[in-house]
Design a protein around this motif. Structure first.
Motif, PDB file in Angstrom:
ATOM      1  N   HIS A   1      39.516  27.805  50.723  1.00  0.00           N
ATOM      2  CA  HIS A   1      38.411  28.123  49.821  1.00  0.00           C
ATOM      3  C   HIS A   1      37.072  28.152  50.544  1.00  0.00           C
ATOM      4  O   HIS A   1      36.032  28.282  49.895  1.00  0.00           O
ATOM      5  CB  HIS A   1      38.346  27.107  48.682  1.00  0.00           C
ATOM      6  CG  HIS A   1      39.615  26.993  47.903  1.00  0.00           C
ATOM      7  ND1 HIS A   1      40.040  27.952  47.018  1.00  0.00           N
ATOM      8  CD2 HIS A   1      40.584  26.037  47.902  1.00  0.00           C
ATOM      9  CE1 HIS A   1      41.195  27.587  46.486  1.00  0.00           C
ATOM     10  NE2 HIS A   1      41.552  26.447  47.013  1.00  0.00           N
TER      11      HIS A   1
ATOM     12  N   ARG B   1      35.680  25.670  52.144  1.00  0.00           N
ATOM     13  CA  ARG B   1      35.004  24.373  52.019  1.00  0.00           C
ATOM     14  C   ARG B   1      34.917  23.728  53.393  1.00  0.00           C
ATOM     15  O   ARG B   1      35.928  23.451  54.030  1.00  0.00           O
ATOM     16  CB  ARG B   1      35.748  23.473  51.036  1.00  0.00           C
ATOM     17  CG  ARG B   1      35.813  24.029  49.636  1.00  0.00           C
ATOM     18  CD  ARG B   1      36.838  23.321  48.771  1.00  0.00           C
ATOM     19  NE  ARG B   1      36.528  21.926  48.551  1.00  0.00           N
ATOM     20  CZ  ARG B   1      37.236  20.921  49.048  1.00  0.00           C
ATOM     21  NH1 ARG B   1      38.285  21.155  49.820  1.00  0.00           N
ATOM     22  NH2 ARG B   1      36.920  19.674  48.790  1.00  0.00           N
TER      23      ARG B   1
ATOM     24  N   ARG C   1      43.426  21.879  47.421  1.00  0.00           N
ATOM     25  CA  ARG C   1      42.110  21.560  47.979  1.00  0.00           C
ATOM     26  C   ARG C   1      42.296  20.592  49.134  1.00  0.00           C
ATOM     27  O   ARG C   1      42.965  19.566  48.996  1.00  0.00           O
ATOM     28  CB  ARG C   1      41.217  20.920  46.924  1.00  0.00           C
ATOM     29  CG  ARG C   1      40.119  21.809  46.444  1.00  0.00           C
ATOM     30  CD  ARG C   1      39.076  21.093  45.636  1.00  0.00           C
ATOM     31  NE  ARG C   1      39.549  20.207  44.601  1.00  0.00           N
ATOM     32  CZ  ARG C   1      38.754  19.646  43.679  1.00  0.00           C
ATOM     33  NH1 ARG C   1      37.473  19.924  43.686  1.00  0.00           N
ATOM     34  NH2 ARG C   1      39.233  18.843  42.776  1.00  0.00           N
TER      35      ARG C   1
ATOM     36  N   ASN D   1      36.891  30.258  42.150  1.00  0.00           N
ATOM     37  CA  ASN D   1      37.657  29.048  42.457  1.00  0.00           C
ATOM     38  C   ASN D   1      36.800  27.797  42.329  1.00  0.00           C
ATOM     39  O   ASN D   1      37.286  26.749  41.883  1.00  0.00           O
ATOM     40  CB  ASN D   1      38.242  29.151  43.871  1.00  0.00           C
ATOM     41  CG  ASN D   1      39.253  30.274  43.996  1.00  0.00           C
ATOM     42  OD1 ASN D   1      39.731  30.792  43.002  1.00  0.00           O
ATOM     43  ND2 ASN D   1      39.575  30.657  45.224  1.00  0.00           N
ATOM     44  N   SER D   2      35.546  27.887  42.732  1.00  0.00           N
ATOM     45  CA  SER D   2      34.664  26.723  42.617  1.00  0.00           C
ATOM     46  C   SER D   2      34.457  26.321  41.163  1.00  0.00           C
ATOM     47  O   SER D   2      34.479  25.132  40.826  1.00  0.00           O
ATOM     48  CB  SER D   2      33.311  27.022  43.277  1.00  0.00           C
ATOM     49  OG  SER D   2      33.470  27.347  44.635  1.00  0.00           O
TER      50      SER D   2
ATOM     51  N   THR E   1      32.448  18.239  52.786  1.00  0.00           N
ATOM     52  CA  THR E   1      33.328  17.490  51.878  1.00  0.00           C
ATOM     53  C   THR E   1      33.396  16.022  52.268  1.00  0.00           C
ATOM     54  O   THR E   1      33.422  15.146  51.398  1.00  0.00           O
ATOM     55  CB  THR E   1      34.735  18.102  51.891  1.00  0.00           C
ATOM     56  OG1 THR E   1      35.243  18.119  53.231  1.00  0.00           O
ATOM     57  CG2 THR E   1      34.726  19.501  51.339  1.00  0.00           C
TER      58      THR E   1
ATOM     59  N   TRP F   1      30.493  25.567  45.423  1.00  0.00           N
ATOM     60  CA  TRP F   1      31.458  24.464  45.515  1.00  0.00           C
ATOM     61  C   TRP F   1      30.788  23.176  45.948  1.00  0.00           C
ATOM     62  O   TRP F   1      31.162  22.082  45.476  1.00  0.00           O
ATOM     63  CB  TRP F   1      32.584  24.842  46.468  1.00  0.00           C
ATOM     64  CG  TRP F   1      32.193  24.926  47.911  1.00  0.00           C
ATOM     65  CD1 TRP F   1      31.754  26.016  48.583  1.00  0.00           C
ATOM     66  CD2 TRP F   1      32.212  23.850  48.862  1.00  0.00           C
ATOM     67  NE1 TRP F   1      31.489  25.708  49.890  1.00  0.00           N
ATOM     68  CE2 TRP F   1      31.771  24.395  50.095  1.00  0.00           C
ATOM     69  CE3 TRP F   1      32.568  22.507  48.802  1.00  0.00           C
ATOM     70  CZ2 TRP F   1      31.665  23.614  51.245  1.00  0.00           C
ATOM     71  CZ3 TRP F   1      32.456  21.731  49.942  1.00  0.00           C
ATOM     72  CH2 TRP F   1      32.018  22.283  51.159  1.00  0.00           C
TER      73      TRP F   1
ATOM     74  N   SER G   1      35.061  32.931  45.835  1.00  0.00           N
ATOM     75  CA  SER G   1      34.602  31.557  46.011  1.00  0.00           C
ATOM     76  C   SER G   1      34.004  31.003  44.727  1.00  0.00           C
ATOM     77  O   SER G   1      34.262  29.852  44.351  1.00  0.00           O
ATOM     78  CB  SER G   1      33.578  31.504  47.143  1.00  0.00           C
ATOM     79  OG  SER G   1      33.012  30.224  47.264  1.00  0.00           O
TER      80      SER G   1
ATOM     81  N   GLU H   1      30.725  19.897  43.493  1.00  0.00           N
ATOM     82  CA  GLU H   1      31.340  18.632  43.927  1.00  0.00           C
ATOM     83  C   GLU H   1      30.309  17.522  43.987  1.00  0.00           C
ATOM     84  O   GLU H   1      30.619  16.355  43.693  1.00  0.00           O
ATOM     85  CB  GLU H   1      32.023  18.826  45.272  1.00  0.00           C
ATOM     86  CG  GLU H   1      33.246  19.737  45.208  1.00  0.00           C
ATOM     87  CD  GLU H   1      34.035  19.755  46.498  1.00  0.00           C
ATOM     88  OE1 GLU H   1      33.823  18.856  47.343  1.00  0.00           O
ATOM     89  OE2 GLU H   1      34.869  20.661  46.683  1.00  0.00           O
TER      90      GLU H   1
END
Length: 1441
Positions: free
Chosen positions: A840, A842, A264, A970-971, A847, A907, A967, A911
């Protein structure tokens, strides 16, 4: 030792028969028959491996860990490894840049922007996250590679050229690393031969004369008689010396980083965007005539784009006596206006960029008459001086154009003749007259700036513009005219038009800006850190006007307005009082309508006060339609309101003094017109290009609230109210978004929060207006949204958690806000430019916001309310909700388009929830409570429902929208990965089981579900990359009093889950839950006929083991041994897969085969194919990469397993399985064989690390039609570069974040694996694997020596060792192999009878080695064989045949 050499010579010449040739022939044929298969494959024949019956209940981790892992256990889970810290916002100024006005009177949006720009960051920090496989910090990779560079060097004979390297040099190099005890000096061995050179190759040992050669060193302990156990112990001690602890670190460079799905991208800490900075220092302006002050300014222009790239930098190079000529008009000058150095920031380097310098003088009259004395050698200088003095006294505050010059930035970078280093004075004309420009591609400008930096460091001195300055022409002052001149200057083929030039010299110094400048000022005149003496001239930073501004959130408060008057047409002006020919425009920023309301917010230029209340444009003598090029810089107030406006007063300047006394002379300036421009209309800043009419008389009262294009009754306008004044307003503000949708949202939020409802809306319609503003907010310009992302998202989160009230009732807008947040996340992630996305998808902007800039509201409660769970009054009083609970609730209840948006941005929501959960644990005190009671039951139920929903979405959409499902998968994995650090770990294990149960049920119902299996592998790989993966698996041996879940009393039985042979038993998978899942998936994948899944499963295990090697917490051997015990079933898995392992690894050496009588096992391989190549069953053979990686995993387990654990495991194996293990070890020797330096470098150049067909099919099958590759092909076919706005690009590489002094966060560029294999690392890896396998062979022999078939096992082990010695091995490894061979000869005794001939052939080959140590050990082993048979009375004489 000479006996061995004699035997070698006679044997080599007499036993060269056809057997070896046939072996090589057969090897080639077998490889043709069984080629490597690289198809994607299917899941046929493996339905049992995904049966729902295999679903294992996870353990109650919290309860078991207390009993199995003590507090001091090095593999125990550390308490409170997550914390919330405050990181101060890094600023380059001495203090934050803040507005001068009272912020309480500013708008809500301005206040929130200022709060974002001045607040510290609340960051969630995982103390051990750097040890996770998901962490991809460059520093960690670089430090690991640096450690690997210190590995012991290994000498391989394959790298030695016998024709160029003497044996003396080889022996000296080799023996430098050996112990001095028992070592004799080695004499030089002549390369000359007494034998016939036509029969033997030059330099070979067969051509040497033994009588002229020196003996090899003796092995001192060879003749000592020791028991076999003592000899084995001594060999083991020697094998463990100088070993490499990071085995897979040596192998990691050959892995494909693109498959590291667990990586990541770490968000960057916010910082200012700084481009290529150039420091310009102005030293001298020298004209032929120095009689009056000259005012200069410089700026950057792009001739191709026809755009100005920076604000003006004003500087004054006049002498002190010349400046005194203006003392009556400029009584004092602030220090900031005395600057003579500036820093220009070039964000978009280009060969079309010019540094343009303009010169002005005090208004005096016609420009041609004023310039004439400077061009001609006027002898009457005193008259000129007197005229200039009079003009300064009378018209000192008015300016007129004088001259200009321009220098191409390319010429500055290359040091060409347009701006050259100081030389003796000459009269060469430059810039506008005879400048030559080097052609340079636009992309090369960045490297040219670096060349300038290097050149400036190498050579000192200043850069001087010598020759002439171009005289200004009154009809060519527009920007369009300037760009034409610049284009002619740049054109190398033709000379520019003849320009009238003024002789003079401008001396400036251009150099790369250092990381730290002293006495620096920002464009707002804020002091930079460090700031030195206040009496030193400061250095100003010049605000850039980039062509493409970086799409990052604003970093600091800035509120500047640039007023640029363009054209004025007073041809229609008529007045009885006078004319209007020498026109200047006075510009004022007004906060009211009387003159006392003029704000001191206009920046001064040079040698003047910092701020003033008015500014005047330059005057063109006797011109009613002047073109104006002035740039007025204004500091806007933070509390901008409807009363603020710009007032333009048009003045006629009387240049000539009337023949009357000064007392009788009228004013120098006469107002001839007025106009104005409101700056704020309903809270929106006015910007853009405007054409305004001009009123002949002073404006009437309350004029400032309307635009001048409105015909006011009773007013007189020039030219019948036509627009005759053109200007441009450019705002560079970080508090005014200049977007109607954002401004509407901000006004609605301010209205409902402060209770000031606009009358035009009314209270009844206010809720609808707020909803509408939230709905249209995502329609705002996405670039502006990106720049104001933190304050906008903070406001949306506050609306979600603490909705405003109207008439005492809270507004139900949660679903609208949730939808808006998801839509904004989608738009930001899909931005065409600037949205840095990792593998990914992101977005770097999002982020960074979540990690650093996000300000999460929290409930307000007193200390007495703190308790767990929190009192209901705290949670339901309506003051504020909990973010993670509200997000989970809204996501669970969402439907339709809102649910789709949430799934597309899973994602971001996950997060954000994790960030909120960690902050909640700390401000509520729940971090100190047991994990089972940290969160309310309702929230855990929502999480369970959410995981079910997301998993169902993956299953439902996997064949329709592969990008979305990948996505989502993985998220979800990363979400559960994060939850393992903050929630009940047993509960998270249950969520993992929920995912597995649904996925396995779907896979079992499909005939071919390769994508879903691949998703499951990726999911597990991400979860297992947790930094506490070992602790989560409850490793055995964890402190005193540890209770084993296995009923077996034997400790080793509990290690392997209570099953014989280290199988994946239910008990093992229950206790070691994650490891059990991973190894079970590996075993299942190896049973499938899909090379893609086989490769993915093996690589997942390999990445785990590589992370263990890099983890300093596992540096101690006993700790890593406990970790290796978790992977004990790997031995069983590899042995089960042995029939399908690839065996076509190339080698260039003849491998001598032992006869069938050697052991009771029969042929070592079960077919007649040589070298063990065969196809035992109907399943396809693994590809070479999968086999190599799988065997490397096996080598790692064998290396770190405790000897007692391995011995216990071997003791439970049946003889047939031991035979299989020896086969695997033999193949592992083969696949990790060192190929030689030349071969490695050759492969590196070809960059063949992986077969391209598998990678292409992986992308097509797993990603399907929605893959990036397919999108790219479709875009190419459609002829467009963007489809659906989903193109993602990296940050521009020519931007430097944070500057040199300010520093920056971790670099965004992920460290790529080396493009080619390093021969040194592969040599060390091959040697380390060989020693590991040799150690395992010893364990097999010692364990099985007392079995009924012990002699057969020893014989098979000898077979493996002898085959290994025939491969490319380092001299260090060879001595250990020969030591093992001698030990096996001692153990076998009579069992070697009948096979001594082949054994001798192998040993005799090494007696001819180039390395003295290898020869010595080979001869010693041959001697041991002969001595053994002599002692057993089985002496045989071998003669040449």
């Amino acid at each position: 030792m000479k006996i061995a050499t004699l035997l070698e010579r006679s044997y080599l010449f007499s036993h060269v028969n056809s057997k070896d040739a046939e072996i090589l022939k057969n090897v080639g044929e077998v490889r043709k028959v069984y080629p490597n298969q690289s198809k994607v494959g299917t899941l046929s024949g493996c339905s049992s491996t995904i049966s729902l019956c295999d679903m294992i209940e996870p353990p109650d981790w919290e309860e078991l860990s207390e009993r199995l892992l003590s507090e001091r256990d090095p593999l125990g889970y550390p308490p409170n490894d997550v914390e919330v810290i405050a990181i101060p916002k890094r600023i380059r100024t001495l203090s934050h840049v803040l507005p001068d006005e009272d912020l309480s009177k500013a708008s809500l949006f301005v206040r929130e922007c200022v709060r974002c720009y001045t607040s510290n960051y609340t960051v969630v920090e995982y103390k051990y996250r750097q040890y996770s496989g998901s962490f991809c910090g460059r520093e960690r990779v670089v430090s690991r590679q640096e450690r690997l560079q210190t590995v012991p060097r290994h000498q391989y004979e394959v790298d030695i050229d016998p024709l160029t390297v003497s044996t003396e040099e080889l022996s000296q190099h080799q023996y430098e690393s050996q112990s001095s005890s028992g070592r004799q000096s080695v004499a030089s061995i002549s390369s000359s031969s007494s034998c016939n050179e036509t029969l033997t190759p030059r330099g070979s040992w067969a051509s040497l004369d033994l009588r002229s050669s020196s003996s090899d060193p003796l092995l001192p302990d060879l003749l000592e008689r020791r028991p076999a156990e003592q000899l084995d112990a001594l060999n083991e001690v020697r094998r463990m010396e100088n070993r490499q602890s990071d085995l897979l670190g040596l192998y990691a460079p050959y892995l494909d980083e693109e498959e590291a799905v667990e990586r990541r991208l770490a968000p960057e800490i916010p910082c200012e965007i700084i481009g290529h900075r150039m420091l310009v220092v102005c030293h001298q302006l020298k004209l032929e005539l120095d009689v009056e002050p000259i005012f200069a300014s410089m700026a950057l222009y792009d001739a191709k784009e026809k755009k100005k790239l920076s604000e003006n930098f004003y500087f004054n190079l006049n002498s002190e006596c010349t400046r005194q000529m203006l003392a009556t008009h400029l009584p004092h000058a602030d220090l900031s206006s005395l600057s003579r150095s500036a820093v220009f920031d070039v964000l978009n380097p280009s060969p079309d960029v010019f540094l343009v310098v303009r010169f002005e003088k005090v208004l005096q009259g016609d420009i041609n008459e004023c310039v004439e004395p400077y061009i001609k050698d006027d002898k009457n200088r005193e008259k000129v001086r007197a005229g200039a003095q009079a003009a300064c006294e009378r018209l000192g505050k008015f300016r007129m154009p004088f001259a200009w010059t321009a220098v191409s930035l390319v010429n500055i970078l290359s040091g060409s003749n347009s701006l050259e280093r100081e030389q003796p004075p000459d009269k060469d004309s430059l810039s506008g007259c005879s400048q030559n420009s080097n052609s340079l591609d636009r992309k090369a400008s960045s490297s040219s700036l670096e060349q300038l930096r290097r050149r400036a460091n190498e050579v000192g001195g200043s850069l001087t513009r010598k020759g002439s300055l171009e005289r200004d022409e009154t009809d060519k002052l527009r920007d369009e005219d300037l760009y034409k001149f610049l284009a002619e200057i740049k054109r190398p083929s033709s000379a520019p038009k003849k320009l009238k030039c003024i002789p003079g010299t401008l001396k400036i110094e251009v150099s790369p800006c250092p990381d730290e400048i002293r006495n620096g000022l920002t464009p707002e005149l804020a002091k930079l850190h460090p700031y030195g003496d206040d009496n030193i001239r400061p250095c100003k930073e010049i605000l850039p006007f980039p062509l493409s501004p970086p799409l990052v959130p604003h970093y600091q408060y800035r509120n500047l307005l640039y007023v640029c008057p363009k054209e004025l047409n007073f041809n229609a002006f008529t007045s009885r009082t006078g004319s209007a020919r020498n026109i200047s425009v006075r510009i004022q920023l007004m906060a009211g309508e009387d003159q006392s309301s003029a704000l001191p917010a206009i920046f001064g230029r040079s040698s003047c006060p910092e701020f003033s209340t008015e500014a005047y444009t330059t005057v063109i003598y006797h011109n009613k339609c002047p073109s104006i090029y002035d740039e007025i810089k204004i500091k806007l107030p933070a509390n901008l309101g409807d009363q603020h406006h710009l007032l333009f007063t048009f003045l006629h300047i009387s240049c000539q003094r009337k023949p009357v006394t000064p007392d009788q002379e009228k004013n120098v300036e006469t107002p001839v017109g007025y106009s104005w421009l409101p700056l704020c209309c309903d809270g929106k800043l006015t910007c853009g290009e405007f054409s305004l009419p001009v009123m002949q008389e002073e404006p009437p009262p309350n004029y400032s609230y309307i635009f001048p294009d409105v015909q006011l009754p009773g007013t007189r306008w020039i030219d019948n109210h036509k627009s005759i004044f053109t200007l441009t307003l450019d705002a560079y503000s970080t508090v005014h978004p200049l977007d109607s949708n954002i401004e509407r949202f901000a006004k609605a939020c301010e209205a409902v929060e402060e209770g000031v409802i606009p009358p035009r809306i009314g209270v009844a319609n206010m809720e609808g207006e707020l909803r509408s503003s939230i709905t249209v907010l995502p329609r705002a310009n996405v670039e502006i949204l990106a720049r104001y992302l933190p304050p906008i998202l903070d406001r949306l989160l506050r609306l979600l958690l603490a909705p405003p009230t109207l008439l005492g009732q809270p507004l139900n807008i949660a679903q609208d806000v949730f939808t808006c947040i998801a839509q904004i996340f989608t738009d930001i992630a899909n931005m065409n430019e600037g949205a840095t996305c990792d593998a990914h998808g992101r977005s770097g902007l999002i982020t960074t916001y979540i990690q650093y800039q996000c300000s999460i509201p929290r409930p307000a409660f007193t200390d007495r309310d703190v308790g767990l769970p929190l009192p209901p009054t705290v949670m339901t009083d309506g003051s504020c909700k909990i973010l993670h609970e509200e997000l989970a609730l809204q996501w669970v209840v969402a439907s339709g388009s809102t649910r789709d948006l949430a799934m597309h941005n899973s994602w971001t929501l996950f997060e954000l929830m994790v960030k909120s959960m960690v902050e909640y644990l700390h401000w509520s005190g729940a971090i100190e409570s047991p994990r089972k009671s940290r969160f309310p039951e309702q929230y855990t139920d929502d999480i369970t429902t959410l995981v079910n929903n997301v998993t169902s979405e993956i299953i439902f959409r996997y064949g329709k929208n592969s990008r979305l499902t990948q996505s989502l998968n993985n998220s979800l994995a990363f979400f559960l990965f994060d939850l393992l650090s903050i929630m009940d770990r047993g509960f998270v294990f249950g969520l993992i089981r929920t995912y597995y149960k649904q996925m396995s049920a779907k896979i079992a119902s499909l005939p071919d579900a390769v994508p879903l299996v691949h998703y499951k592998l990726a999911f597990l790989r991400i979860v297992c990359s947790h930094e506490h993966y070992i602790s989560l698996n409850l490793p055995a041996g964890g402190g005193s009093g540890a209770v084993s879940p296995s009923p077996s009393a034997h400790s080793h039985a509990s290690v392997s889950g209570g099953s014989a042979g280290g199988a994946l038993s239910a008990e093992y998978r229950h206790r070691h839950y994650l490891a059990g899942l991973m190894l079970h998936e590996l075993s299942a994948a190896l049973d499938m006929q899909s090379p893609v899944l086989q490769c993915a499963a093996v690589n997942a295990v390999l990445s785990l083991l590589s992370a263990h090697d890099a983890d300093p917490r596992l540096s101690r051997a006993e700790v890593k041994a406990r970790a290796a015990t978790l992977y004990l079933p790997m031995l069983t898995i590899v042995m089960d897969a042995q029939p399908n392992l690839y065996r076509g690894f190339s080698n260039n050496k003849d491998i001598l085969q032992l006869d069938s009588e050697m052991s009771q096992f029969g042929h070592f391989y079960m077919t007649t194919y040589p070298d063990g190549e065969y196809k035992q069953n109907t399943r396809a053979t693994f590809n070479s990469e999968t086999t190599r990686n799988l065997l490397m995993c096996l080598a790692w387990v064998l290396k770190w397993l405790e000897r007692s654990t391995l011995t216990h495991y071997l003791s439970e194996l049946p003889p047939r399985r031991v035979h299989t293990l020896l086969q695997v070890i033999d193949l592992c020797f083969k696949c990790t064989e060192y190929k030689g330096r030349k071969e490695i470098l050759k492969c590196a150049q070809q960059n063949v690390r992986k077969t391209t067909d598998i990678k292409a099919k992986l992308e097509d099958v797993i990603l399907g039609q929605g893959s990036a590759r397919s999108d790219f092909i479709n875009r190419r076919k459609a002829g467009t570069g963007n489809v659906g706005g989903c193109r993602r690009e990296r940050w521009r590489k020519d931007w430097v974040r944070g500057g040199g002094r300010g520093g920056s966060g971790p670099t965004r560029d992920t460290p790529a694996s080396p493009a080619h294999s390093q021969p040194e690392l592969e040599a060390a890896m091959s040697a380390e694997v060989a020693l590991t396998l040799l150690h395992a062979l010893e364990a097999v022999v010692q364990t099985c020596a007392n079995w009924e078939c012990g002699q057969s096992v020893c014989g098979a082990a000898l077979h493996v060792v002898l085959r290994a010695t025939q491969r490319n091995q380092s001299t260090t490894v060879l001595q250990h192999m020969f030591a093992t061979t001698r030990s096996l000869i001692l153990k076998l005794g009579w069992s070697c009878g009948g096979e001594e001939g082949t054994v001798c052939r192998v040993l005799l080959r090494h007696c001819a080695a180039l390395a003295p140590l290898a020869r010595a050990h080979a001869s010693a082993t041959l001697y041991a064989l002969m001595r053994q048979h002599y002692q057993l009375g089985n002496v045989r004489v071998y003669t040449a045949q």
